[in-house]
Write an enzyme that holds these catalytic residues in place. Structure first.
Site, PDB file in Angstrom:
ATOM      1  N   ASP A   1      -8.105  19.006  -5.496  1.00  0.00           N
ATOM      2  CA  ASP A   1      -7.666  18.255  -6.669  1.00  0.00           C
ATOM      3  C   ASP A   1      -6.162  18.041  -6.640  1.00  0.00           C
ATOM      4  O   ASP A   1      -5.652  17.067  -7.200  1.00  0.00           O
ATOM      5  CB  ASP A   1      -8.081  19.011  -7.936  1.00  0.00           C
ATOM      6  CG  ASP A   1      -7.886  18.168  -9.179  1.00  0.00           C
ATOM      7  OD1 ASP A   1      -7.711  16.935  -9.044  1.00  0.00           O
ATOM      8  OD2 ASP A   1      -7.903  18.727 -10.285  1.00  0.00           O
TER       9      ASP A   1
ATOM     10  N   ASP B   1      -5.084  14.969  -3.858  1.00  0.00           N
ATOM     11  CA  ASP B   1      -5.144  13.547  -4.185  1.00  0.00           C
ATOM     12  C   ASP B   1      -3.897  13.097  -4.938  1.00  0.00           C
ATOM     13  O   ASP B   1      -3.431  11.971  -4.751  1.00  0.00           O
ATOM     14  CB  ASP B   1      -6.416  13.222  -4.966  1.00  0.00           C
ATOM     15  CG  ASP B   1      -6.536  14.035  -6.248  1.00  0.00           C
ATOM     16  OD1 ASP B   1      -5.618  14.808  -6.547  1.00  0.00           O
ATOM     17  OD2 ASP B   1      -7.557  13.889  -6.946  1.00  0.00           O
ATOM     18  N   GLY B   2      -3.352  13.977  -5.778  1.00  0.00           N
ATOM     19  CA  GLY B   2      -2.112  13.629  -6.464  1.00  0.00           C
ATOM     20  C   GLY B   2      -0.938  13.517  -5.511  1.00  0.00           C
ATOM     21  O   GLY B   2      -0.103  12.610  -5.629  1.00  0.00           O
TER      22      GLY B   2
ATOM     23  N   THR C   1      -3.794   4.961  -8.970  1.00  0.00           N
ATOM     24  CA  THR C   1      -4.642   3.937  -9.586  1.00  0.00           C
ATOM     25  C   THR C   1      -5.374   4.518 -10.784  1.00  0.00           C
ATOM     26  O   THR C   1      -5.584   5.732 -10.870  1.00  0.00           O
ATOM     27  CB  THR C   1      -5.678   3.402  -8.580  1.00  0.00           C
ATOM     28  OG1 THR C   1      -6.506   4.485  -8.119  1.00  0.00           O
ATOM     29  CG2 THR C   1      -4.995   2.756  -7.387  1.00  0.00           C
TER      30      THR C   1
ATOM     31  N   ASP D   1     -11.015  11.371 -10.644  1.00  0.00           N
ATOM     32  CA  ASP D   1     -10.582  12.764 -10.606  1.00  0.00           C
ATOM     33  C   ASP D   1     -11.042  13.513 -11.851  1.00  0.00           C
ATOM     34  O   ASP D   1     -11.566  14.631 -11.762  1.00  0.00           O
ATOM     35  CB  ASP D   1      -9.053  12.810 -10.483  1.00  0.00           C
ATOM     36  CG  ASP D   1      -8.522  14.225 -10.395  1.00  0.00           C
ATOM     37  OD1 ASP D   1      -9.038  15.005  -9.567  1.00  0.00           O
ATOM     38  OD2 ASP D   1      -7.595  14.567 -11.153  1.00  0.00           O
TER      39      ASP D   1
ATOM     40  N   ASP E   1     -13.881  16.585 -12.121  1.00  0.00           N
ATOM     41  CA  ASP E   1     -13.555  17.879 -12.727  1.00  0.00           C
ATOM     42  C   ASP E   1     -14.552  18.257 -13.813  1.00  0.00           C
ATOM     43  O   ASP E   1     -15.045  19.381 -13.864  1.00  0.00           O
ATOM     44  CB  ASP E   1     -12.138  17.850 -13.314  1.00  0.00           C
ATOM     45  CG  ASP E   1     -11.068  17.781 -12.242  1.00  0.00           C
ATOM     46  OD1 ASP E   1     -11.374  18.132 -11.087  1.00  0.00           O
ATOM     47  OD2 ASP E   1      -9.940  17.370 -12.555  1.00  0.00           O
TER      48      ASP E   1
END
Length: 297
Positions: free
Chosen positions: A92, A95-96, A106, A113, A117
């Site tokens: 997680d 990706d940031g 985006t 995301d 979660d």
């Protein structure tokens, strides 16, 4: 000269008739079907980028695959499940990082995301609810609070025109991660701690005297924390007995305060979103009232 003037007038009239005929058939004068954008009408800010293949979104798809694999192993293989689930949660953060590095932030990625979660946490809590039916109402309440808080916050942000910022910063990511650690550790305790699951008591005692296996205890000793001795842990006693509960207990106790704080944040977020929506409703009703008064004059 005299012959050319009538000919030009006839050509102009023919073009006008053709345009009127095209418009009556639902087509603009250039012959392009009405409603279909022409090549020259493409907005200047639109590109041909494939958002679905951005690096952060590819990481998001990988997270989903790992989460599904962890759910497959969840009932009987706690080690494999915990490993896959933890990797999915740790990704997680990737990706940031990828979104900032490649400038690929985006709205689709942010929603993907958040949905991932919510779904993974919900699935883990559902398993805990089935493993401990007497306390299922607690896990059901946590699921409801988590989904309600995030949905109301997202809806309020979209409806009220909030800024499209990431729903996690560094501190909140750490809080969410430790919240997941608490539930993963609690899941492991269902397979390793007799205090949580009395069916895990050594077979040399009651089961050895009565001839019953630990998976179907004849007269199980009541748990100090949970009234029901039966749980999903009894489904795989051989594997569970090989697990040590020390590390899961440490993780559970260490992450418990953060888990409580995360639920408090969910409540605050839901209250804030509710007030934000109510404020928007008041403004809309005021504008409608002023518009009605203006028409009545």
């Amino acid at each position: 000269m005299d012959d050319q003037a009538p000919r030009q007038r006839r050509q102009a009239m023919a073009q006008a008739v053709q345009q009127l005929d095209a418009q009556s058939n639902g087509r603009p004068p250039n012959g392009t079907p009405r409603g279909a954008p022409a090549q020259s009408e493409k907005p200047d800010d639109e590109t041909d980028e494939n958002i679905f293949l951005f690096v952060p979104n590819l990481i998001g798809y990988t997270r989903i695959i790992l989460a599904l694999a962890s759910l497959f192993f969840m009932p009987l293989h706690p080690r494999r499940c915990s490993f896959l689930y933890s990797i999915s949660c740790l990704m997680d953060a990737l990706d940031g990082i990828a979104a900032r590095k490649y400038n690929q932030s985006t709205r689709f990625g942010a929603v993907l995301d958040m949905v991932t979660d919510r779904c993974t946490t919900t699935c883990l809590l559902v398993f805990l609810a089935t493993a401990k039916p007497a306390y299922s109402w607690i896990f059901q309440g946590l699921i409801s609070l988590d989904l309600a808080s995030h949905y109301m916050h997202m809806y309020a942000t979209l409806a009220m025109g909030g800024a499209g910022e990431s729903h996690k910063n560094g501190v909140l990511f750490t809080t969410c991660a430790l919240n997941e650690v608490f539930f993963i550790a609690l899941y492991l305790l269902c397979f390793s701690s007799p205090l949580i699951t009395p069916a895990l008591l050594p077979s040399a005692g009651l089961a050895g005297e009565t001839g019953h296996s630990p998976t179907t205890p004849h007269q199980p000793i009541p748990s100090l924390l949970f009234p029901s001795p039966f749980s999903a842990a009894a489904m795989e006693m051989a594997r569970a007995n090989k697990m040590d509960s020390t590390v899961p207990w440490i993780l559970t106790l260490a992450a418990a305060p953060v888990m409580v704080m995360k639920q408090y944040i969910n409540i605050v977020q839901m209250v804030k979103a509710s007030r934000w929506l109510a404020e928007g409703d008041r403004r809309d009703r005021k504008r409608a009232q002023l518009a009605a008064e203006g028409k009545g004059r």
